[in-house]
Write a protein that holds these residues in place. Structure first.
Motif, short mmCIF file in Angstrom:
data_model
loop_
_atom_site.label_atom_id
_atom_site.label_comp_id
_atom_site.label_asym_id
_atom_site.label_seq_id
_atom_site.Cartn_x
_atom_site.Cartn_y
_atom_site.Cartn_z
N CYS A 204 1.38 42.69 22.71
CA CYS A 204 1.91 41.81 21.67
C CYS A 204 3.36 42.16 21.32
CB CYS A 204 1.04 41.88 20.42
SG CYS A 204 1.61 40.80 19.09
N PRO A 205 4.32 41.24 21.55
CA PRO A 205 5.73 41.56 21.32
C PRO A 205 6.10 41.70 19.84
CG PRO A 205 5.53 39.26 21.92
CD PRO A 205 4.16 39.88 22.08
N THR A 206 5.32 41.10 18.95
CA THR A 206 5.62 41.17 17.52
C THR A 206 4.70 42.13 16.77
OG1 THR A 206 4.17 39.31 17.05
CG2 THR A 206 6.49 38.80 17.48
#
Length: 74
Positions: free
Chosen positions: A26-28
């Protein structure tokens, strides 16, 4: 006036084997590691709807849905 698109991360914990791919990818960091490695979402507003978690989940336990914006008339 168009606002920021909002998404909801739905995790089916009956399918999830707690492999950790979702919170790793998950990039965030919307999905985080919870108790005993169980993925959790504390704040859905940070999700950008990239679907990387949904597409990478080997157990098909994640579903990303766009939330309809509520427009209030003043």
């Amino acid at each position: 006036m168009a606002g920021k698109r909002q998404f909801r991360v739905n995790i089916n914990h009956n399918f999830c084997k707690r492999c950790g791919i979702c919170y790793w990818i998950c990039p965030t960091k919307t999905i985080t590691k919870g108790e005993l490695g169980k993925p959790q979402v504390l704040d859905h507003t940070t999700c950008i709807g990239c679907s990387m978690c949904e597409n990478s989940c080997p157990d098909f336990a994640i579903d990303i849905q766009e939330v309809e914006a509520v427009i209030e008339n003043a």
